[in-house]
Design an enzyme around this catalytic site. Structure first.
Site, PDB file in Angstrom:
ATOM      1  N   CYS A 121      -9.334  -4.357   0.014  1.00 40.50           N
ATOM      2  CA  CYS A 121      -9.132  -4.860  -1.406  1.00 40.50           C
ATOM      3  C   CYS A 121      -7.065  -5.766  -0.843  1.00 40.50           C
ATOM      4  CB  CYS A 121      -7.746  -3.572  -2.012  1.00 40.50           C
ATOM      5  SG  CYS A 121      -7.344  -3.905  -4.010  1.00 40.50           S
ATOM      6  N   CYS A 207       0.703   0.097  -5.594  1.00 45.26           N
ATOM      7  CA  CYS A 207       0.853   0.180  -4.361  1.00 45.26           C
ATOM      8  C   CYS A 207       2.549  -0.541  -3.560  1.00 45.26           C
ATOM      9  CB  CYS A 207       0.414  -0.990  -2.731  1.00 45.26           C
ATOM     10  SG  CYS A 207      -1.357  -0.702  -3.798  1.00 45.26           S
ATOM     11  N   CYS A 232      -0.343  -6.384   4.862  1.00 43.88           N
ATOM     12  CA  CYS A 232      -1.073  -6.706   3.616  1.00 43.88           C
ATOM     13  C   CYS A 232      -2.138  -7.567   4.588  1.00 43.88           C
ATOM     14  CB  CYS A 232      -0.898  -7.057   2.665  1.00 43.88           C
ATOM     15  SG  CYS A 232       0.578  -8.491   2.994  1.00 43.88           S
TER      16      CYS A 232
END
Ligand code: SF4
Length: 256
Positions: A121, A207, A232
């Protein structure tokens, strides 16, 4: 530029930047000749950098990754910051095909189910758009600080990003959060109202959660994962990135 010369140039810049204040550091980079891009998450550190770029009218491109999952407060702050400093913040969005492929494989919120899905993602919504934001850039300016997490404790002022073929500049590497807050108050820099509600580090809404007193600054990011070095993918060097599961076409093509 070869890897060796990129490293040498970054090393020399690292020494030059150390003795300068924030405006001096940014002005030095803006005057080096190559394209300089600052990617902002609209977090408090990044607002300090944007304010310096806007106030001193420095030739540095300001960009943000509009992931499609940001808090409303963050989206509103993009507009407010543009108006405050009379600058344009370029938005980089994910490709719809990538979002569709992720949703088909994992479900729209499948990032809660595995680290692999989460990296996929972030790859689609952040890493791939970042590559577009940095196209043609010689210098990538970030708001990384040594105090943000153990993973960032050795952050230099300048470092070679061999994977992207540029030099990463971290002009706030040696600032602590108290200095940041005092600077924001003194300069009346607009900040995300979520900071006052217990969110020192703000990413995508699903998140990010508020932290409890005494928790590390980034404890509210991907809190359901146990890995203390969770990131990330934007600031993960090659060696670390190679540890990311690569079993899906999406992950292998997007997450580095
Ligand atoms: S932070 Fe969460 S919603 Fe945002 S890109 Fe990463 S996994 Fe997706």
């Amino acid at each position: 530029m070869t890897s060796a010369s990129l490293k040498n140039r970054a090393s020399a810049l690292n020494k030059q930047l150390e003795s300068l204040d924030l405006a001096g550091r940014l002005a030095l980079v803006a005057g080096l000749g190559g394209k300089a891009v600052f990617t902002t998450s609209l977090g408090i550190e990044d607002q300090v950098i944007t304010a310096a770029i806007g106030s001193h009218k420095l030739g540095i491109e300001v960009s943000t990754l509009e992931t499609g999952r940001l808090f409303n407060e963050t989206v509103a702050l993009i507009d407010e910051t543009e108006e405050t400093y009379g600058i344009l913040i370029k938005r980089f969005y994910p490709e719809q095909d990538d979002i569709d492929a992720f949703a088909a494989k994992y479900g729209m919120n499948g990032f809660y189910d595995s680290v692999e899905a989460r990296h996929a993602c972030c790859g689609a919504r952040k890493v791939k758009p970042l590559a577009r934001a940095l196209e043609g850039a010689s210098f990538w300016i970030t708001g990384l600080r040594r105090g943000q997490s153990g993973n960032r404790a050795d952050t230099p002022f300048a470092e070679a990003d061999l994977d992207r073929g540029l030099i990463k500049i971290n002009p706030l590497a040696d600032w602590d959060i108290e200095t940041i807050r005092a600077h924001v108050a003194a300069e009346e820099i607009p900040v995300n109202p979520l900071h006052a509600r217990g969110y020192p580090s703000i990413g995508c809404e699903p998140c990010t959660r508020a932290i409890k007193p005494g928790e590390p600054e980034r404890a509210g990011r991907w809190w359901w994962e146990n890995d203390e070095k969770r990131e990330c993918g934007l600031h993960v060097p090659d060696a670390a990135a190679s540890a990311i599961p690569q079993s899906t076409p999406l992950a292998s093509s997007l997450v580095r």
